[in-house]
Design an enzyme around this catalytic site. Structure first.
Site, PDB file in Angstrom:
ATOM      1  N   ARG A  65       0.814  -1.212   0.000  1.00  0.00           N
ATOM      2  CA  ARG A  65       0.000   0.000   0.000  1.00  0.00           C
ATOM      3  C   ARG A  65       0.849   1.265   0.000  1.00  0.00           C
ATOM      4  O   ARG A  65       0.410   2.324  -0.450  1.00  0.00           O
ATOM      5  CB  ARG A  65      -0.940  -0.016   1.212  1.00  0.00           C
ATOM      6  CG  ARG A  65      -2.176   0.831   1.022  1.00  0.00           C
ATOM      7  CD  ARG A  65      -3.168   0.659   2.156  1.00  0.00           C
ATOM      8  NE  ARG A  65      -2.564   0.931   3.429  1.00  0.00           N
ATOM      9  CZ  ARG A  65      -2.653   0.134   4.508  1.00  0.00           C
ATOM     10  NH1 ARG A  65      -3.334  -0.986   4.468  1.00  0.00           N
ATOM     11  NH2 ARG A  65      -2.061   0.461   5.627  1.00  0.00           N
ATOM     12  N   TYR A  86     -13.854  22.412 -12.206  1.00  0.00           N
ATOM     13  CA  TYR A  86     -14.300  21.131 -12.776  1.00  0.00           C
ATOM     14  C   TYR A  86     -15.530  20.651 -11.990  1.00  0.00           C
ATOM     15  O   TYR A  86     -15.538  20.680 -10.760  1.00  0.00           O
ATOM     16  CB  TYR A  86     -13.126  20.163 -12.612  1.00  0.00           C
ATOM     17  CG  TYR A  86     -13.302  18.770 -13.125  1.00  0.00           C
ATOM     18  CD1 TYR A  86     -13.513  18.521 -14.477  1.00  0.00           C
ATOM     19  CD2 TYR A  86     -13.205  17.682 -12.262  1.00  0.00           C
ATOM     20  CE1 TYR A  86     -13.630  17.231 -14.946  1.00  0.00           C
ATOM     21  CE2 TYR A  86     -13.312  16.382 -12.724  1.00  0.00           C
ATOM     22  CZ  TYR A  86     -13.538  16.168 -14.068  1.00  0.00           C
ATOM     23  OH  TYR A  86     -13.641  14.891 -14.522  1.00  0.00           O
ATOM     24  N   ASP A  94      -5.926  23.225  -9.637  1.00  0.00           N
ATOM     25  CA  ASP A  94      -6.089  22.138 -10.595  1.00  0.00           C
ATOM     26  C   ASP A  94      -5.323  22.579 -11.842  1.00  0.00           C
ATOM     27  O   ASP A  94      -5.765  23.448 -12.586  1.00  0.00           O
ATOM     28  CB  ASP A  94      -7.583  21.930 -10.884  1.00  0.00           C
ATOM     29  CG  ASP A  94      -7.836  20.767 -11.836  1.00  0.00           C
ATOM     30  OD1 ASP A  94      -6.942  20.450 -12.640  1.00  0.00           O
ATOM     31  OD2 ASP A  94      -8.942  20.201 -11.783  1.00  0.00           O
ATOM     32  N   LYS A 145      -4.957  12.728 -18.088  1.00  0.00           N
ATOM     33  CA  LYS A 145      -4.962  13.565 -19.280  1.00  0.00           C
ATOM     34  C   LYS A 145      -3.572  13.585 -19.929  1.00  0.00           C
ATOM     35  O   LYS A 145      -3.141  12.583 -20.439  1.00  0.00           O
ATOM     36  CB  LYS A 145      -5.455  14.974 -18.925  1.00  0.00           C
ATOM     37  CG  LYS A 145      -6.739  14.968 -18.054  1.00  0.00           C
ATOM     38  CD  LYS A 145      -7.967  14.478 -18.792  1.00  0.00           C
ATOM     39  CE  LYS A 145      -9.124  14.100 -17.887  1.00  0.00           C
ATOM     40  NZ  LYS A 145      -9.607  15.155 -17.014  1.00  0.00           N
TER      41      LYS A 145
HETATM   42  C1  LIG Z   1     -10.536  15.158 -15.935  1.00  0.00           C
HETATM   43  C2  LIG Z   1     -10.301  16.268 -15.020  1.00  0.00           C
HETATM   44  C3  LIG Z   1     -10.215  16.061 -13.645  1.00  0.00           C
HETATM   45  C4  LIG Z   1     -10.477  14.734 -13.004  1.00  0.00           C
HETATM   46  O1  LIG Z   1      -9.589  13.754 -13.389  1.00  0.00           O
HETATM   47  P1  LIG Z   1      -9.991  12.200 -13.396  1.00  0.00           P
HETATM   48  O2  LIG Z   1      -8.666  11.546 -13.532  1.00  0.00           O
HETATM   49  O3  LIG Z   1     -10.908  12.011 -14.559  1.00  0.00           O
HETATM   50  O4  LIG Z   1     -10.671  11.921 -12.086  1.00  0.00           O
HETATM   51  C5  LIG Z   1      -9.943  17.144 -12.838  1.00  0.00           C
HETATM   52  N1  LIG Z   1      -9.774  18.372 -13.351  1.00  0.00           N
HETATM   53  C6  LIG Z   1      -9.847  18.614 -14.669  1.00  0.00           C
HETATM   54  C7  LIG Z   1      -9.633  20.003 -15.150  1.00  0.00           C
HETATM   55  C8  LIG Z   1     -10.119  17.584 -15.550  1.00  0.00           C
HETATM   56  O5  LIG Z   1     -10.235  17.838 -16.849  1.00  0.00           O
END
Ligand SMILES: *Cc1c(COP(=O)(O)O)cnc(C)c1O
Length: 393
Positions: free
Chosen positions: A60, A114, A187, A212
Site C-alpha cells: 500500500r 471542474y 487544478d 490527461k
Molecule cells: C478530468 C479532469 C479532472 C479529473 O480527473 P480524473 O482523472 O478524470 O478523475 C480534474 N480536473 C480537470 C480540469 C479535468 O479535466
C-alpha cells in the site's frame, strides 16, 4: 543555481525520477507488484516500520514503480517537497482538500472549477461542516483579499477553467492567500507543470489529473498532488489514513507517458492554435475560448505566466442544441467522449451556464469543447469544414 535547478524542462522530463538505488539502472522503472514484503528478522521489520515512507514496507505504501513516478512529478515543480499519487484526478483533488480543511473552515472555490470538484464541495465537504464560497475566477488579488474571512483556510484555483478557459491571476491570488495564512491549491491539469510551473508561481499544492496529458494515451486513470514543504506531509498522511494507493501497472503506464509529454504538448498546443485560428474566421462560429489567442480576454496574463498553449479549447456556434448535435455527429476525426489529453481528438457539447453559481455564465452561443489530438491539423480542419457544411443542411 545548482545543476539540478538549472536543467531545462525537457532534460528534467527525460531524467526525473530515475534513481539508480531504486531501479538498478534500468531506464524505465519496471513494474514491481507487491503486497507483502519479507524482512530478514523482527529487527529489520521494526526498522522498516519506522522508515515506512523511505523503504519497501508494504504494497500500500508503493514500490519503486510508484516512487519514481511521484519523484519525477516533484522534479517538474521547482520548490515542491513531494508528490502523492491517487487513483484519479478527482481523488487527488478531494484528498488534498481534506488534508487542508477541518470542520468549521471555509473554502474559496473558483466558479470555473471542474464539475466533480463542485459536487464534492457541495456534498461531502458540506456534510463535514466545511463551507464553500464560489468566487469569480477573474477576481483580482485585491478583490480576493476582501473575500477572506476569519474561517477561510484555503483557496482553490483552476486556470484556465477546463470548460470556460478563464486565465486566473494565480500569483496575486496565491500571494493574498499566503498573507492570510490560507493554503492555495490549483487544478493544473490543462497546463501541467511544463506549461505552468504552479509552485514557482506561488501555489502551495499543484494537482493534476494524470489521466490527461501525463498519461497521454486514454488508457489509464491517475491523479497527483505536488506540495510545498510543510504541506506535502499533510497530504501524504491524509492519503495514507484513507488507504489510498495506485497500482504499479498504472504507474508504469503514466511514467511511460510522462517521458514524451513535452513533445506531445508542443504538438497539441501548436495544432490547437492552428485549428482555433481557422475556426475564428468561420461564419457559424460566434466565439473561440482559447487562452493563447492574442485577442482572448486574459491574453496578457497568459503571456506573463504560461510557457505555451495546450490542446484543449472551446468554441461557440450560432444555432440551437440540435444544430450543435448535428455538427458534432458529423465529425469523422473527432471522437465523442469524456476526458482529454490523449493522442486522439475529441468533441464534446458543453453547457457551463448550467453549472455556475457565483457569476452567471453569459454563453456566446451553443458551446463545443475540442481536444486537439496528434492528428494532422489539416485533416482536423477539413473535418470541421465538412461537418459545418453538413450540419447546415
Ligand atoms: C478530468 C479532469 C479532472 C479529473 O480527473 P480524473 O482523472 O478524470 O478523475 C480534474 N480536473 C480537470 C480540469 C479535468 O479535466
Amino acid at each position: 543555481m545548482s545543476e539540478e535547478q538549472s536543467k531545462g524542462p525537457a532534460t528534467r522530463l527525460a531524467e526525473a525520477g530515475r534513481r539508480k538505488a531504486w531501479t538498478q539502472g534500468i531506464v524505465s522503472p519496471p513494474v514491481w507488484r507487491a503486497s507483502t514484503v519479507l524482512f530478514d528478522d523482527v529487527d529489520a521489520l521494526r526498522d522498516a516500520t519506522r522508515r515506512a515512507d523511505e523503504v519497501l514496507y508494504y504494497g500500500r505504501r508503493g514500490s519503486p514503480t510508484q516512487w519514481s513516478l511521484a519523484d519525477a512529478l516533484t522534479e517538474l515543480e521547482p520548490g515542491a517537497a513531494g508528490t502523492t499519487l491517487h487513483a484519479s484526478g478527482t481523488a487527488a483533488i478531494t484528498t488534498a482538500l481534506l488534508a487542508v480543511l477541518e470542520p468549521g473552515d471555509e473554502l474559496l472555490m473558483t466558479d470555473s472549477t471542474y464539475e466533480p470538484t463542485r459536487v464534492f464541495c457541495d456534498g461531502m465537504l458540506k456534510r463535514l461542516g466545511i463551507t464553500t464560497r464560489y468566487y469569480d475566477p477573474l477576481v483580482s488579488g485585491a478583490d480576493i483579499d476582501a473575500l477572506f474571512g476569519p474561517r477561510t483556510k484555503a483557496v482553490f484555483l483552476e486556470s484556465p477553467g477546463s470548460l470556460t478557459f478563464e486565465v486566473q491571476d494565480v500569483p496575486a491570488i496565491c500571494a493574498a492567500a499566503r498573507a492570510r495564512g490560507a493554503v492555495s491549491l490549483i487544478d493544473n491539469t490543462w497546463a501541467t507543470p511544463l506549461l505552468f510551473p504552479a509552485i514557482s508561481r506561488g501555489v502551495d499544492i499543484s494537482i493534476l489529473s494524470c489521466t490527461k496529458y501525463v498519461a497521454g494515451h486514454s488508457d489509464v486513470m491517475m491523479g497527483s498532488a505536488t506540495a510545498v514543504p510543510g504541506l506535502f506531509e499533510r497530504v501524504r498522511k491524509t492519503a495514507q489514513v484513507m488507504g489510498q494507493c495506485v497500482s504499479p501497472d498504472d504507474s508504469f503506464l503514466v511514467s511511460r507517458g510522462l517521458r514524451t509529454m513535452g513533445v506531445r504538448l508542443a504538438q497539441h498546443g501548436a495544432a490547437s492554435l492552428e485549428v482555433a485560428r481557422w475556426l475564428r474566421q468561420h461564419p457559424r462560429v460566434t466565439a473561440i475560448l482559447h487562452p493563447a489567442l492574442p485577442d482572448s480576454p486574459q491574453f496578457a496574463l497568459f503571456q506573463r505566466d504560461f510557457v505555451g498553449p495546450a490542446g484543449l479549447f472551446a468554441l461557440a456556434i450560432d444555432g440551437d442544441d440540435a444544430a450543435r448535435t448535428r455538427l458534432i455527429d458529423a465529425l469523422r476525426h473527432f471522437g465523442i467522449g469524456f476526458s482529454w489529453g490523449g493522442f486522439e481528438s475529441l468533441a464534446l457539447p458543453i453547457d457551463p451556464e448550467r453549472i455556475r453559481s457565483a457569476v452567471p455564465w453569459q454563453s456566446p452561443g451553443k458551446m463545443v469543447r475540442l481536444q486537439i489530438g496528434l492528428e494532422d491539423p489539416a485533416d482536423l480542419i477539413a473535418d470541421l469544414e465538412q461537418a459545418f457544411a453538413q450540419a447546415a443542411q
